[in-house]
Design a protein around this motif. Structure first.
Motif, short mmCIF file in Angstrom:
data_model
loop_
_atom_site.label_atom_id
_atom_site.label_comp_id
_atom_site.label_asym_id
_atom_site.label_seq_id
_atom_site.Cartn_x
_atom_site.Cartn_y
_atom_site.Cartn_z
N SER A 277 -1.95 2.74 -4.27
CA SER A 277 -1.11 3.50 -5.20
C SER A 277 -1.89 4.67 -5.80
CB SER A 277 -0.58 2.59 -6.31
OG SER A 277 -1.63 2.00 -7.02
N LEU B 250 6.95 7.79 -9.00
CA LEU B 250 6.97 7.08 -7.72
C LEU B 250 5.69 7.30 -6.93
CD1 LEU B 250 10.55 8.18 -6.65
CD2 LEU B 250 9.88 5.94 -7.48
N ASN C 152 6.82 -0.12 -4.82
CA ASN C 152 6.98 0.67 -6.03
C ASN C 152 7.50 -0.19 -7.18
OD1 ASN C 152 6.51 3.70 -6.18
ND2 ASN C 152 7.36 3.47 -4.12
#
Lengths: 515, 388
Positions: free
Chosen positions: B223, A361, A370
């Motif tokens: 990310s 994650l 995600n």
């Protein structure tokens, strides 16, 4: 579960040095321990048995002051006590030796043993006295290591003994050992057992945790079995055998599903040919050793093995995360061995990693971000992402894997462990893979979520997905898998059909030999 | 910036909250309200502060820090840091100045005078090159970002000093007969009354906003900073992303160097010393998490404006430059402190019990209260932005 809490047999009361009464512990909504009673006997070894997630470590952490129980009490010599920290527990004579050693490798044996409570004389550290005491301790333990040796120069078994010496140097009466043999060689285990017997004769009580059941049976005096946070059985060593432990550990299984039938397997989707992966610490050792395996479309294969059997390394090398030192990965007939992770994902080979917090994650992102992370291309048009298309990708994933969330914009931390796991799985399934590898997909999630995860995988297989998952709980092999591979020391030790028994599987893994 | 109004007018977007909440608005608008407060206070203290002309002048100062901060933001979003931007700015100015003086090719006995657009491109390429060295060292050779960029800080500064022997290029105007006039246009001219430097900043900001919110690369940046391991396993080319952000940061620094030397019509080798720290301060005041993964352009620009308007205001009311340094430092500490106080309240109210189950073992969940606070307040702000 149906098992009722068992109260230990009323032994002679003075025999019990430490006991937990109705101790419970919850983490958020997850109940890790449900009113457990547990006794430690003076000068004897009490072993805790249980599968991963049964609550062994939680109980030990409570007894050693690492965490505090939600309810219940701890009695030391019959007096109620509570430990706010490990230091406080240590003052009461309770020390824990963790699975991962907590020594500073750059410091010497002497400095490690006196770390945090250095002997001070006239403003300086009294090295000479520290050294003398260390030498004495090491001699008592029959391991005469020079106190000035840096810990990093010692073998793991010796390091373990340094840990024990440290615990003894604070006059520990109760020593908790969490998986002390997992990194030891057979001869080192012998040394450890000799030390344990010696400690017993000096009146030190020992709590022992191990996955190696036979080994534990050699040394223990009492056996306590935990399952799903409840104590399910207690017995003295002389009254039990290995089968008794296995039976109580595994229990009557919650039904995690059946292997899906009614669909024919397709072509070979994933073909592994003599894969070898080197140990990062010792490059000449291979953690995966010439392993070959074929998985067909629509087939579910379970890989069972103990910690260190090489399952994670196998999966990570197949997914492209760690390099192989030999072998070939074929995906639907094409060699993908040299491709990057991204290229393998694009061709339909995906990995759901073992540790979802560390590898699965992105904690700073929302549930939706995600879920869409691995399939950004699917909602990118002309170089720009489209929020509408992304929304539909995300909504579809949330529906498909049944994630309970306030919405796609909710923070990932707001989900329960099971739902977080479903996000990681959903993220990879959103890429429309042909082969999915799942490393311990049921780790740290409750039984209901486990069943749901397995149902998802079974559904995927019915639609032609090749599924390979690993587990260290034998009950989970005998659920949806068509085929069970037992891995041990980097090789396939045995292969079973869906009709295998738990004892067979455990025997093949080197965990237990059941007559 | 324009994101705010967009978010408000399109509540149905994927990641927008959709509700109006005063407390949340104050929380997210912290930097914005600080800016308003600065303007109000200095306007009260000095009659010259509140005027269009002064704002434009101050904005052209802010443009330098803003450009550096945007580049720095990209790096910080991936969890890195770029200490070399101040030196890169100085080196870029010097190289631009050198090119404007004419390139002496002794072997051919000629002097080349490249036109201004060539100078601009070469200078930006130089910034990209410095960034690429940073990025490759960090992504492929695993040198810690702090150390790699600290090294480049010295190397780039040293190169700038070597090139000029410590002197300053003063004549950057070019001459019509050589066809290389127009360098001062960047720093001096105005378009519709707005200094070109400010327009450059706006253009860069808009490009980066689009890049972060609407391209796959932007998602990769967030990310990578949020959890590089998870990003890698999801197919994000983490190493390439890391190199790219340092390259972009280097280009931003080079542009800032061009604007600055154009504003000053001179290029000195010590220009931009310690600017990297101001750039980091802007990013932090703007609410980005130094651990990576959280932050946005809007906040960073506000942070740059807070610092710029504050220090110019202090100059205008005649406070000594020593005190300016003290004030700037206090504002940075205050900004982070406010975050942590506000975050605690928010955490008690909003954090569901399930969140406790996930221990803060990951890199992004650094346990210092300040960085979590930054992250939290920024999370919702970014969600608004991402949807559009």
């Amino acid at each position: 579960m149906s098992a009722e809490p068992v109260t230990p047999l009323p032994d002679a009361a003075d025999d019990v040095v430490l006991s937990a009464r109705h101790v419970a512990k919850s983490f958020g909504s997850v109940q890790a321990l449900k009113t457990v009673n547990f006794d430690v006997h003076r000068g004897q070894v009490t072993t805790l048995f249980g599968e991963n997630g049964a609550g062994k470590s939680t109980l030990m952490k409570i007894l050693s002051g690492v965490i505090q129980p939600t309810s219940g009490e701890i009695l030391l010599e019959g007096e109620p006590v509570s430990f706010a920290s490990t230091t406080e527990a240590q003052r009461h004579g309770i020390s824990i030796i963790h699975q991962e050693l907590s020594l500073a490798p750059n410091l010497s044996v002497r400095d490690n043993i006196f770390m945090g409570r250095e002997l001070v004389r006239r403003g300086g550290i009294d090295y000479a006295e520290e050294e003398r005491q260390t030498r004495l301790l090491m001699e008592e333990l029959d391991e005469p290591i020079d106190p000035r040796t840096p810990v990093e120069d010692l073998r793991l078994g010796q390091q373990q003994i340094v840990e024990i010496a440290r615990a003894l140097s604070v006059n520990s009466r109760i020593l908790i050992m969490d998986e002390p043999t997992s990194a030891l060689s057979a001869s080192e285990v012998e040394v450890l057992f000799r030390v344990i017997r010696d400690l017993k004769s000096r009146g030190v009580s020992i709590v022992y945790i191990s996955h190696h059941l036979e080994e534990a049976l050699q040394i223990t005096d009492h056996a306590v079995v935990l399952r799903d946070g409840t104590m399910t059985a207690y017995a003295r060593r002389e009254d039990i055998d290995l089968e008794w432990i296995v039976r109580n550990m595994v229990g009557d299984n919650f039904n995690l599903g059946e292997p899906p039938t009614g669909h024919a397997f397709g072509e070979v989707a994933l073909s592994l040919d003599r894969i070898s992966v080197a140990d990062t610490a010792v490059p000449e050792r291979h953690v995966v050793d010439q392993l070959s395996l074929d998985v067909r479309a629509g087939e579910i294969v379970c890989i069972y093995g103990l910690m260190g059997a090489g399952r994670t390394e196998l999966f990570e090398s197949v997914a492209g995360r760690v390099p192989m030192v030999g072998g070939q990965v074929m995906l639907e007939g094409q060699d993908v061995s040299g491709l990057s992770i991204a290229e393998r994902i694009e061709r339909g080979l995906v990995l759901v990693p073992e540790d979802r917090q560390r590898d699965g994650l992105v904690q700073t992102m929302s549930v939706g971000e995600n879920l869409s992370l691995a399939s950004i291309g699917a909602f990118t048009r002309g170089g720009l992402t489209s929020s509408q298309l992304e929304q539909s990708v995300v909504d579809e994933s949330i529906r498909n894997v049944h994630i309970k969330t306030d919405g796609a914009q909710a923070g990932i931390g707001s989900l329960s462990g099971g739902n977080q796991q479903k996000v990681v799985i959903g993220k990879m399934l959103a890429t429309h893979p042909r082969v999915v590898l799942l490393d311990e997909p049921s780790r740290g999630i409750d039984i209901g979520a486990k069943a749901e995860v397995f149902r998802l995988l079974a559904e995927g297989a019915e639609q032609g997905l090749a599924v390979v998952y690993s587990t260290s709980e034998v009950g989970e092999c005998l659920s949806i898998a068509h085929r069970i591979i037992v891995m041990s020391r980097g090789r396939i030790a045995a292969e079973f059909g869906a009709d295998a028994t738990k004892a067979e599987i455990m025997a093949a893994s080197g965990e237990a030999v059941v007559a | 910036m324009s994101e705010t109004s967009q978010a408000a007018s399109r509540p149905g977007g994927l990641f927008s909250g959709g509700q109006f909440d005063l407390g949340r608005m104050l929380l997210e608008g912290r930097a914005f309200f600080a800016l308003i407060a600065i303007i109000l206070i200095f306007s009260a203290l000095s009659p010259v502060y509140f005027s269009t002309n002064n704002f434009l002048t101050m904005s052209s100062h802010v443009a330098i820090f803003g450009l550096l901060s945007i580049g720095m933001l990209l790096v910080i979003l991936t969890g890195g840091i770029d200490l070399s931007v101040g030196s890169t700015l100085g080196l870029a100015g010097v190289v631009a100045g050198y090119l404007m003086q004419g390139v002496h090719l002794d072997a051919f006995g000629v002097v080349l005078y490249p036109p201004v657009w060539v100078v601009v491109i070469l200078t930006c390429a130089l910034g990209a090159f410095v960034g690429a060295i940073n990025g490759v060292l960090i992504a492929y050779f695993k040198v810690p970002a702090f150390v790699a960029t600290l090294g480049l800080l010295y190397v780039a500064r040293g190169a700038a000093l070597l090139m000029t022997n410590g002197l300053t290029f003063n004549n950057l105007g070019g001459s019509p007969e050589l066809g290389n006039t127009g360098f001062d246009w960047l720093g001096f001219n105005r378009l519709l009354g707005v200094p070109i430097g400010v327009l450059v900043l706006a253009a860069v900001a808009i490009l980066v906003i689009v890049m972060l919110n609407r391209t796959p690369f932007g998602r990769w940046v967030y990310s990578t900073g949020g959890n590089a391991r998870a990003a890698e396993l999801s197919g994000v080319p983490v190493k390439r992303v890391q190199v790219s952000v340092y390259v972009l940061s280097g280009i931003c620094a080079a542009i800032a160097g061009l604007v600055l030397s154009s504003q000053l019509t001179s290029a000195g080798p010590t220009a931009g010393t310690t600017y990297e720290l101001t750039a980091i301060a802007g990013v932090v005041i703007g609410g980005a998490a130094l651990a990576g993964g959280r932050g946005n352009v809007r906040g960073t620009l506000l942070g740059a404006f807070v610092i710029g308007f504050l220090s110019d205001g202090l100059v205008i009311i005649g406070v000594s430059s020593y005190w300016q340094t003290v004030f700037t430092g206090a504002v940075i500490v205050l900004a982070v402190l406010l975050n942590s106080i506000q975050y605690k309240g928010k955490a008690r109210k909003k954090q569901p019990p399930a969140a406790k189950e996930t221990p803060s073992s990951s890199t992004s969940n650094s346990s210092t209260p300040s960085s979590q606070a930054v992250s939290s307040s920024q999370e919702s702000a970014r969600e608004q932005a991402v949807g559009h």
